[in-house]
Design a protein around this motif. Structure first.
Motif, PDB file in Angstrom:
ATOM      1  N   ARG A 227       4.241  18.510  16.965  1.00  0.00           N
ATOM      2  CA  ARG A 227       4.549  19.454  18.039  1.00  0.00           C
ATOM      3  C   ARG A 227       3.472  19.404  19.121  1.00  0.00           C
ATOM      4  O   ARG A 227       3.762  19.406  20.321  1.00  0.00           O
ATOM      5  CB  ARG A 227       4.679  20.871  17.469  1.00  0.00           C
ATOM      6  CG  ARG A 227       4.966  21.930  18.512  1.00  0.00           C
ATOM      7  CD  ARG A 227       5.424  23.232  17.846  1.00  0.00           C
ATOM      8  NE  ARG A 227       4.456  23.729  16.895  1.00  0.00           N
ATOM      9  CZ  ARG A 227       3.388  24.469  17.237  1.00  0.00           C
ATOM     10  NH1 ARG A 227       3.157  24.749  18.498  1.00  0.00           N
ATOM     11  NH2 ARG A 227       2.560  24.910  16.314  1.00  0.00           N
ATOM     12  N   TRP A 228       2.205  19.303  18.681  1.00  0.00           N
ATOM     13  CA  TRP A 228       1.105  19.223  19.662  1.00  0.00           C
ATOM     14  C   TRP A 228       1.096  17.877  20.389  1.00  0.00           C
ATOM     15  O   TRP A 228       0.810  17.814  21.581  1.00  0.00           O
ATOM     16  CB  TRP A 228      -0.235  19.475  18.964  1.00  0.00           C
ATOM     17  CG  TRP A 228      -0.479  20.918  18.619  1.00  0.00           C
ATOM     18  CD1 TRP A 228      -0.643  21.443  17.379  1.00  0.00           C
ATOM     19  CD2 TRP A 228      -0.566  22.000  19.538  1.00  0.00           C
ATOM     20  NE1 TRP A 228      -0.833  22.790  17.452  1.00  0.00           N
ATOM     21  CE2 TRP A 228      -0.792  23.165  18.764  1.00  0.00           C
ATOM     22  CE3 TRP A 228      -0.468  22.116  20.931  1.00  0.00           C
ATOM     23  CZ2 TRP A 228      -0.930  24.427  19.356  1.00  0.00           C
ATOM     24  CZ3 TRP A 228      -0.605  23.372  21.515  1.00  0.00           C
ATOM     25  CH2 TRP A 228      -0.832  24.508  20.723  1.00  0.00           C
TER      26      TRP A 228
ATOM     27  N   ALA B 193       3.337  10.570  17.937  1.00  0.00           N
ATOM     28  CA  ALA B 193       4.605  11.285  17.823  1.00  0.00           C
ATOM     29  C   ALA B 193       5.783  10.341  17.604  1.00  0.00           C
ATOM     30  O   ALA B 193       6.924  10.787  17.472  1.00  0.00           O
ATOM     31  CB  ALA B 193       4.844  12.121  19.076  1.00  0.00           C
ATOM     32  N   GLY B 194       5.497   9.030  17.569  1.00  0.00           N
ATOM     33  CA  GLY B 194       6.575   8.063  17.435  1.00  0.00           C
ATOM     34  C   GLY B 194       7.478   8.063  18.652  1.00  0.00           C
ATOM     35  O   GLY B 194       8.693   7.895  18.554  1.00  0.00           O
ATOM     36  N   PHE B 195       6.865   8.283  19.809  1.00  0.00           N
ATOM     37  CA  PHE B 195       7.628   8.385  21.046  1.00  0.00           C
ATOM     38  C   PHE B 195       8.290   7.052  21.390  1.00  0.00           C
ATOM     39  O   PHE B 195       7.655   6.005  21.355  1.00  0.00           O
ATOM     40  CB  PHE B 195       6.678   8.803  22.177  1.00  0.00           C
ATOM     41  CG  PHE B 195       7.346   9.044  23.485  1.00  0.00           C
ATOM     42  CD1 PHE B 195       8.017  10.221  23.725  1.00  0.00           C
ATOM     43  CD2 PHE B 195       7.290   8.091  24.494  1.00  0.00           C
ATOM     44  CE1 PHE B 195       8.623  10.464  24.952  1.00  0.00           C
ATOM     45  CE2 PHE B 195       7.895   8.320  25.715  1.00  0.00           C
ATOM     46  CZ  PHE B 195       8.563   9.510  25.942  1.00  0.00           C
ATOM     47  N   ASP B 196       9.564   7.087  21.739  1.00  0.00           N
ATOM     48  CA  ASP B 196      10.333   5.885  22.056  1.00  0.00           C
ATOM     49  C   ASP B 196      10.693   5.904  23.540  1.00  0.00           C
ATOM     50  O   ASP B 196      11.620   6.622  23.953  1.00  0.00           O
ATOM     51  CB  ASP B 196      11.605   5.838  21.204  1.00  0.00           C
ATOM     52  CG  ASP B 196      12.397   4.551  21.428  1.00  0.00           C
ATOM     53  OD1 ASP B 196      12.124   3.850  22.411  1.00  0.00           O
ATOM     54  OD2 ASP B 196      13.288   4.263  20.613  1.00  0.00           O
ATOM     55  N   PRO B 197       9.973   5.148  24.371  1.00  0.00           N
ATOM     56  CA  PRO B 197      10.226   5.177  25.817  1.00  0.00           C
ATOM     57  C   PRO B 197      11.666   4.810  26.173  1.00  0.00           C
ATOM     58  O   PRO B 197      12.260   5.414  27.066  1.00  0.00           O
ATOM     59  CB  PRO B 197       9.245   4.142  26.376  1.00  0.00           C
ATOM     60  CG  PRO B 197       8.196   3.994  25.339  1.00  0.00           C
ATOM     61  CD  PRO B 197       8.862   4.238  24.038  1.00  0.00           C
ATOM     62  N   THR B 198      12.233   3.843  25.453  1.00  0.00           N
ATOM     63  CA  THR B 198      13.601   3.414  25.769  1.00  0.00           C
ATOM     64  C   THR B 198      14.605   4.522  25.469  1.00  0.00           C
ATOM     65  O   THR B 198      15.533   4.773  26.258  1.00  0.00           O
ATOM     66  CB  THR B 198      13.962   2.147  24.968  1.00  0.00           C
ATOM     67  OG1 THR B 198      13.009   1.118  25.271  1.00  0.00           O
ATOM     68  CG2 THR B 198      15.349   1.658  25.319  1.00  0.00           C
ATOM     69  N   ALA B 199      14.398   5.200  24.358  1.00  0.00           N
ATOM     70  CA  ALA B 199      15.291   6.309  24.012  1.00  0.00           C
ATOM     71  C   ALA B 199      15.167   7.435  25.039  1.00  0.00           C
ATOM     72  O   ALA B 199      16.166   8.038  25.444  1.00  0.00           O
ATOM     73  CB  ALA B 199      14.958   6.838  22.616  1.00  0.00           C
ATOM     74  N   GLN B 200      13.938   7.699  25.475  1.00  0.00           N
ATOM     75  CA  GLN B 200      13.724   8.743  26.477  1.00  0.00           C
ATOM     76  C   GLN B 200      14.377   8.371  27.807  1.00  0.00           C
ATOM     77  O   GLN B 200      15.005   9.202  28.465  1.00  0.00           O
ATOM     78  CB  GLN B 200      12.219   8.975  26.670  1.00  0.00           C
ATOM     79  CG  GLN B 200      11.868  10.082  27.644  1.00  0.00           C
ATOM     80  CD  GLN B 200      12.210  11.466  27.126  1.00  0.00           C
ATOM     81  OE1 GLN B 200      12.634  11.622  25.984  1.00  0.00           O
ATOM     82  NE2 GLN B 200      12.050  12.468  27.975  1.00  0.00           N
ATOM     83  N   ALA B 201      14.238   7.106  28.185  1.00  0.00           N
ATOM     84  CA  ALA B 201      14.859   6.636  29.432  1.00  0.00           C
ATOM     85  C   ALA B 201      16.374   6.771  29.348  1.00  0.00           C
ATOM     86  O   ALA B 201      17.033   7.167  30.319  1.00  0.00           O
ATOM     87  CB  ALA B 201      14.459   5.188  29.705  1.00  0.00           C
ATOM     88  N   GLY B 202      16.921   6.454  28.181  1.00  0.00           N
ATOM     89  CA  GLY B 202      18.360   6.578  27.992  1.00  0.00           C
ATOM     90  C   GLY B 202      18.835   8.018  28.100  1.00  0.00           C
ATOM     91  O   GLY B 202      19.863   8.296  28.731  1.00  0.00           O
ATOM     92  N   GLU B 203      18.077   8.940  27.492  1.00  0.00           N
ATOM     93  CA  GLU B 203      18.439  10.355  27.538  1.00  0.00           C
ATOM     94  C   GLU B 203      18.396  10.882  28.979  1.00  0.00           C
ATOM     95  O   GLU B 203      19.296  11.596  29.431  1.00  0.00           O
ATOM     96  CB  GLU B 203      17.479  11.155  26.651  1.00  0.00           C
ATOM     97  CG  GLU B 203      17.638  12.667  26.745  1.00  0.00           C
ATOM     98  CD  GLU B 203      19.024  13.159  26.349  1.00  0.00           C
ATOM     99  OE1 GLU B 203      19.430  14.224  26.870  1.00  0.00           O
ATOM    100  OE2 GLU B 203      19.706  12.497  25.544  1.00  0.00           O
ATOM    101  N   LEU B 204      17.340  10.508  29.694  1.00  0.00           N
ATOM    102  CA  LEU B 204      17.204  10.962  31.082  1.00  0.00           C
ATOM    103  C   LEU B 204      18.300  10.372  31.970  1.00  0.00           C
ATOM    104  O   LEU B 204      18.821  11.039  32.865  1.00  0.00           O
ATOM    105  CB  LEU B 204      15.827  10.574  31.625  1.00  0.00           C
ATOM    106  CG  LEU B 204      14.665  11.384  31.057  1.00  0.00           C
ATOM    107  CD1 LEU B 204      13.329  10.698  31.364  1.00  0.00           C
ATOM    108  CD2 LEU B 204      14.661  12.807  31.625  1.00  0.00           C
ATOM    109  N   THR B 205      18.668   9.132  31.702  1.00  0.00           N
ATOM    110  CA  THR B 205      19.731   8.494  32.481  1.00  0.00           C
ATOM    111  C   THR B 205      21.065   9.187  32.222  1.00  0.00           C
ATOM    112  O   THR B 205      21.872   9.381  33.143  1.00  0.00           O
ATOM    113  CB  THR B 205      19.822   7.000  32.129  1.00  0.00           C
ATOM    114  OG1 THR B 205      18.583   6.371  32.431  1.00  0.00           O
ATOM    115  CG2 THR B 205      20.928   6.318  32.925  1.00  0.00           C
TER     116      THR B 205
END
Length: 263
Positions: A130-131, A154-166
């Motif tokens: 969470r932090w 956090a296991g952040f996935d840039p591609t997944a984030q880009a997809g969600e924002l798109t």
């Protein structure tokens, strides 16, 4: 007569000095706008004047240049993962308005970083994540030690984030919210440069602005001034300075409408 001449020469010298100081002040103001704070301070050091009003303006610019220089140093430390040093450096100058917001962000990120590490030590991984996510949402600069660390943890996935924002940008486009769609698409592109869906949305928004501009340009004089100005500003909001094909034209049209309306 000689005494009178001396007074005249002194007045002329003061006038020359004030003119020179005004030039140095103007140059410093431009340099501050360009982020060249050390050069701006050199210009201000050369601005010697007996004009009280000009002196106040020079000292105000000096404060901006010093704060800007401090912000540059602090940002470098912070990006390298030295937030404690950055905050100590900010502490030396106090909470000047220019720096207060920057100090607040660094403090927020640093506290989240320490809380995340402490949670990991307790093996409380859900709290730690969470932090880490808090840091990701607080720090926009991806080339930053704390942001990079938080993404990894956090296991952040840039591609997944880009997809969600798109996907969100697509929804905005469907609602004809072109400004919101472009903002989300650009955020997606900050995660994955050239992300196809997001890039396409940006292109569609620019094309829509390009379609609206010539129509407005031809018809604005037939509209109420406030309506014409609103439509021009809506088109401008869809664009960026990098969209040079339309950006300059829309700005010029806004100036014409404002001049017509007296606003």
């Amino acid at each position: 007569e000689a005494k009178g001449d001396r007074k005249l020469v002194e007045r002329r010298d003061r006038w020359d000095a004030n003119v020179s100081a005004a030039r140095h002040k103007k140059a410093a103001d431009q340099l501050i706008g360009q982020g060249k704070y050390e050069e701006a301070l050199r210009e201000l050091d050369a601005a010697v004047t007996t004009d009280d009003k000009l002196l106040v303006e020079i000292e105000k610019l000096r404060g901006q240049a010093m704060a800007g220089g401090t912000a540059t140093e602090v940002n470098k430390l912070y990006k390298e993962g030295k937030a404690d040093e950055a905050l100590a450096r900010l502490g030396e100058v106090g909470d000047q308005p220019v720096l207060a917001q920057f100090k607040q962000k660094i403090t927020k990120v640093m506290n989240a970083y320490k809380d995340a590490l402490a949670a990991e030590e307790r093996k409380d991984y859900s709290t730690a994540k969470r932090w880490w996510n808090e840091i990701v949402s607080s720090e926009e600069d991806r080339d930053n030690y704390y942001r990079r660390t938080a993404e990894q943890k956090a296991g952040f996935d840039p591609t997944a984030q880009a997809g969600e924002l798109t996907s969100q940008a697509d929804t905005k486009m469907s609602a004809d919210d072109y400004v919101g769609a472009r903002t989300l698409a650009e955020e997606a592109l900050s995660y994955v440069p050239g992300y196809p869906g997001a890039q396409r949305i940006v292109e569609l928004v620019v094309a829509e602005a390009g379609r609206r501009y010539p129509i407005l340009y031809a018809d604005w004089k037939k509209m109420p001034i406030d309506e014409a100005l609103k439509k021009a500003q809506e088109i401008k909001a869809m664009l960026r300075a990098s969209d040079s094909k339309y950006w300059k034209s829309v700005n010029e049209l806004i100036e014409r409408i404002q001049k017509e309306s007296g606003k």
